[in-house]
Motif scaffolding. Sequence first.
Motif, PDB file in Angstrom:
ATOM      1  N   LEU A 106       0.892  -1.277   0.062  1.00 50.62           N
ATOM      2  CA  LEU A 106      -0.045  -0.052   0.123  1.00 50.62           C
ATOM      3  C   LEU A 106       0.908   1.207  -0.110  1.00 50.62           C
ATOM      4  CD1 LEU A 106      -2.743  -1.175   2.543  1.00 50.62           C
ATOM      5  CD2 LEU A 106      -3.034  -0.927   0.048  1.00 50.62           C
ATOM      6  N   LEU A 107       2.140   1.165   0.019  1.00 51.11           N
ATOM      7  CA  LEU A 107       2.747   2.476   0.152  1.00 51.11           C
ATOM      8  C   LEU A 107       2.682   3.346  -1.266  1.00 51.11           C
ATOM      9  CD1 LEU A 107       6.330   1.483   1.362  1.00 51.11           C
ATOM     10  CD2 LEU A 107       4.828   3.078   2.419  1.00 51.11           C
ATOM     11  N   PRO A 108       2.841   2.720  -2.494  1.00 50.38           N
ATOM     12  CA  PRO A 108       2.316   3.648  -3.540  1.00 50.38           C
ATOM     13  C   PRO A 108       1.205   4.445  -3.339  1.00 50.38           C
ATOM     14  CG  PRO A 108       3.020   1.377  -4.266  1.00 50.38           C
ATOM     15  CD  PRO A 108       2.660   1.269  -2.981  1.00 50.38           C
ATOM     16  N   LEU A 109       0.103   3.666  -2.564  1.00 53.27           N
ATOM     17  CA  LEU A 109      -1.206   4.667  -2.312  1.00 53.27           C
ATOM     18  C   LEU A 109      -0.985   6.157  -1.593  1.00 53.27           C
ATOM     19  CD1 LEU A 109      -4.388   4.633  -2.411  1.00 53.27           C
ATOM     20  CD2 LEU A 109      -4.488   3.321  -0.242  1.00 53.27           C
ATOM     21  N   ILE A 110       0.014   6.053  -0.689  1.00 55.00           N
ATOM     22  CA  ILE A 110       0.437   7.208  -0.262  1.00 55.00           C
ATOM     23  C   ILE A 110       0.599   8.313  -0.983  1.00 55.00           C
ATOM     24  CG2 ILE A 110       1.725   8.422   1.767  1.00 55.00           C
ATOM     25  CD1 ILE A 110       0.262   5.888   2.633  1.00 55.00           C
ATOM     26  N   GLY A 111       1.575   8.302  -1.870  1.00 59.22           N
ATOM     27  CA  GLY A 111       1.671   9.288  -3.231  1.00 59.22           C
ATOM     28  C   GLY A 111       0.409   9.737  -3.960  1.00 59.22           C
ATOM     29  N   LEU A 112      -0.511   8.771  -3.882  1.00 57.53           N
ATOM     30  CA  LEU A 112      -1.514   9.280  -4.607  1.00 57.53           C
ATOM     31  C   LEU A 112      -2.687  10.225  -3.981  1.00 57.53           C
ATOM     32  CD1 LEU A 112      -2.510   5.908  -6.376  1.00 57.53           C
ATOM     33  CD2 LEU A 112      -1.263   7.965  -7.314  1.00 57.53           C
ATOM     34  N   LEU A 113      -2.164  10.423  -2.519  1.00 56.22           N
ATOM     35  CA  LEU A 113      -3.084  11.191  -1.757  1.00 56.22           C
ATOM     36  C   LEU A 113      -2.506  12.720  -1.778  1.00 56.22           C
ATOM     37  CD1 LEU A 113      -3.175   9.049   1.673  1.00 56.22           C
ATOM     38  CD2 LEU A 113      -4.706   8.722  -0.378  1.00 56.22           C
ATOM     39  N   SER A 114      -1.626  12.877  -2.472  1.00 60.78           N
ATOM     40  CA  SER A 114      -1.014  14.292  -2.655  1.00 60.78           C
ATOM     41  C   SER A 114      -2.111  15.135  -3.090  1.00 60.78           C
ATOM     42  CB  SER A 114       0.364  14.328  -3.080  1.00 60.78           C
ATOM     43  OG  SER A 114       0.639  15.730  -3.332  1.00 60.78           O
ATOM     44  N   GLN A 118      -8.598  17.343   3.384  1.00 58.08           N
ATOM     45  CA  GLN A 118      -9.176  16.735   4.747  1.00 58.08           C
ATOM     46  C   GLN A 118      -9.308  15.363   4.574  1.00 58.08           C
ATOM     47  OE1 GLN A 118     -13.119  18.606   4.164  1.00 58.08           O
ATOM     48  NE2 GLN A 118     -12.288  20.516   4.909  1.00 58.08           N
ATOM     49  N   LEU A 119      -7.946  14.709   4.305  1.00 60.10           N
ATOM     50  CA  LEU A 119      -7.907  13.375   4.549  1.00 60.10           C
ATOM     51  C   LEU A 119      -6.993  13.090   5.891  1.00 60.10           C
ATOM     52  CD1 LEU A 119      -6.816  12.027   1.168  1.00 60.10           C
ATOM     53  CD2 LEU A 119      -9.114  11.863   2.088  1.00 60.10           C
ATOM     54  N   THR A 120      -7.439  11.905   6.535  1.00 62.18           N
ATOM     55  CA  THR A 120      -6.837  11.566   7.853  1.00 62.18           C
ATOM     56  C   THR A 120      -6.379   9.858   7.670  1.00 62.18           C
ATOM     57  OG1 THR A 120      -8.068  12.857   9.199  1.00 62.18           O
ATOM     58  CG2 THR A 120      -7.149  11.192  10.264  1.00 62.18           C
ATOM     59  N   VAL A 121      -5.127   9.903   7.800  1.00 64.82           N
ATOM     60  CA  VAL A 121      -4.658   8.573   7.741  1.00 64.82           C
ATOM     61  C   VAL A 121      -4.459   8.060   9.020  1.00 64.82           C
ATOM     62  CG1 VAL A 121      -2.879   6.982   6.783  1.00 64.82           C
ATOM     63  CG2 VAL A 121      -3.520   8.592   5.374  1.00 64.82           C
ATOM     64  N   ASN A 130       5.777   7.297   7.757  1.00 62.22           N
ATOM     65  CA  ASN A 130       6.926   8.588   7.415  1.00 62.22           C
ATOM     66  C   ASN A 130       6.675   8.920   5.882  1.00 62.22           C
ATOM     67  OD1 ASN A 130       8.688   8.018   9.743  1.00 62.22           O
ATOM     68  ND2 ASN A 130       9.723   6.171   8.668  1.00 62.22           N
ATOM     69  N   ALA A 131       5.882   8.001   5.220  1.00 61.43           N
ATOM     70  CA  ALA A 131       5.617   8.494   3.720  1.00 61.43           C
ATOM     71  C   ALA A 131       4.342   9.704   3.957  1.00 61.43           C
ATOM     72  CB  ALA A 131       4.954   7.380   3.020  1.00 61.43           C
ATOM     73  N   VAL A 132       3.489   9.265   4.865  1.00 63.58           N
ATOM     74  CA  VAL A 132       2.194  10.291   5.176  1.00 63.58           C
ATOM     75  C   VAL A 132       2.660  11.588   5.616  1.00 63.58           C
ATOM     76  CG1 VAL A 132       0.167  10.441   6.315  1.00 63.58           C
ATOM     77  CG2 VAL A 132       0.636   8.176   5.371  1.00 63.58           C
ATOM     78  N   SER A 133       3.837  11.725   6.511  1.00 64.43           N
ATOM     79  CA  SER A 133       4.335  12.863   7.195  1.00 64.43           C
ATOM     80  C   SER A 133       4.712  13.624   6.213  1.00 64.43           C
ATOM     81  CB  SER A 133       5.325  12.422   8.182  1.00 64.43           C
ATOM     82  OG  SER A 133       6.603  11.933   7.299  1.00 64.43           O
ATOM     83  N   THR A 134       5.164  13.355   5.098  1.00 68.40           N
ATOM     84  CA  THR A 134       5.609  14.368   3.783  1.00 68.40           C
ATOM     85  C   THR A 134       4.530  14.868   3.207  1.00 68.40           C
ATOM     86  OG1 THR A 134       5.572  12.663   2.050  1.00 68.40           O
ATOM     87  CG2 THR A 134       7.607  12.766   3.666  1.00 68.40           C
ATOM     88  N   LEU A 135       3.307  14.658   3.413  1.00 68.82           N
ATOM     89  CA  LEU A 135       2.272  15.073   2.813  1.00 68.82           C
ATOM     90  C   LEU A 135       1.455  16.382   3.651  1.00 68.82           C
ATOM     91  CD1 LEU A 135       0.343  12.160   1.372  1.00 68.82           C
ATOM     92  CD2 LEU A 135       2.221  13.650   0.371  1.00 68.82           C
ATOM     93  N   VAL A 138      -2.371  16.139   4.834  1.00 66.50           N
ATOM     94  CA  VAL A 138      -3.151  14.840   5.450  1.00 66.50           C
ATOM     95  C   VAL A 138      -2.850  14.856   6.630  1.00 66.50           C
ATOM     96  CG1 VAL A 138      -3.077  12.228   5.154  1.00 66.50           C
ATOM     97  CG2 VAL A 138      -2.902  14.050   3.019  1.00 66.50           C
ATOM     98  N   ARG A 139      -3.634  14.545   7.477  1.00 68.05           N
ATOM     99  CA  ARG A 139      -3.471  14.260   8.989  1.00 68.05           C
ATOM    100  C   ARG A 139      -3.131  12.790   9.285  1.00 68.05           C
ATOM    101  NH1 ARG A 139      -8.269  15.873  13.133  1.00 68.05           N
ATOM    102  NH2 ARG A 139      -9.434  14.613  11.745  1.00 68.05           N
ATOM    103  N   LEU A 140      -2.391  12.900  10.119  1.00 63.83           N
ATOM    104  CA  LEU A 140      -1.588  11.373  10.542  1.00 63.83           C
ATOM    105  C   LEU A 140      -2.087  10.847  12.064  1.00 63.83           C
ATOM    106  CD1 LEU A 140       0.208   8.998   9.983  1.00 63.83           C
ATOM    107  CD2 LEU A 140       1.954  10.463  10.573  1.00 63.83           C
ATOM    108  N   VAL A 141      -2.538   9.826  12.307  1.00 65.66           N
ATOM    109  CA  VAL A 141      -2.642   9.172  13.309  1.00 65.66           C
ATOM    110  C   VAL A 141      -2.025   7.688  13.399  1.00 65.66           C
ATOM    111  CG1 VAL A 141      -4.414   8.009  15.000  1.00 65.66           C
ATOM    112  CG2 VAL A 141      -5.128  10.073  13.704  1.00 65.66           C
ATOM    113  N   LEU A 142      -0.791   8.008  14.097  1.00 64.98           N
ATOM    114  CA  LEU A 142      -0.140   6.661  14.290  1.00 64.98           C
ATOM    115  C   LEU A 142      -0.126   6.094  15.712  1.00 64.98           C
ATOM    116  CD1 LEU A 142       2.266   5.039  13.419  1.00 64.98           C
ATOM    117  CD2 LEU A 142       4.058   6.815  14.196  1.00 64.98           C
TER     118      LEU A 142
END
Length: 251
Positions: A106-114, A118-121, A130-135, A138-142
């Motif tokens: 699912l890592l390629p999916l992260i780049g497609l969120l750019s 109003q998305l939350t992952v 780490n990939a989401v944190s560059t967007l 996009v809000r991140l919940v780890l």
Amino acid sequence: MNGRSAMRLARLQETLARGGTIHLSEAARLCGVSEMTIRRDVAASDGAMVFLGGRLVMADNPQYAPVYSVDEQKDSHFQAKHRLCEQAAGFIEEGDTLFIDCGTTLLPLIGLLSGRKQLTVVTYALNVANAVSTLPDVRLVLLGGVYYPASQSFGSDDMNHSIRRLGINRAFFSAAGVHEQKGVSCFHFHEVAPKQAAIACAAQRLLVADESKIGVIRPAYFARLDDFDVVITDGDMAPSPESGGPRIVAA
């Protein structure tokens, strides 16, 4: 599969149920047939037994499961994973809260969120986080806990409760094995609780699996195929029955 083949398989499974392995030559002697016949029987079976280095083992025995490493898997089926994630991205809507599973599929999916708003992952995977944190949008919940380097993911006793408290619109899952009869499985048992919690609470459940995972059984079972609303794959899977199975999306 004929009756004699089924009887041979049942005898072998009964022997393996006591633990350990059976060498191919030993299995042939036990059943009174050739080694080639044993190979044909196992190849035509439901995948409960597999050959590992010339020895027959139960596919769900964690002692003999292959070792999984995110670093080793990141380049495996690279182009296929991109195609699958392009299909998966088409299900995402503005404002969604997404659960994204661990692993590399699912890592390629992260780049497609750019560029989406109003998305939350929500994830328990460090490589995904780490990939989401560059967007920036996009809000991140780890979700944290004990860190498992092989899968670059976290596990904890209360993670399933944390997930169930969240409102998840769409949950995207990866798997190491997808078998029509034996269900969906992974390598690591600490992944089972978060996967099952996300399945239980997500409005839509999507399984993303390349062809190398189809027909495979791994040690840690976590779901039936019909627990998913959509299966996105480039593997050979029959169209869903009208009786409520998942929708199969070919990539």
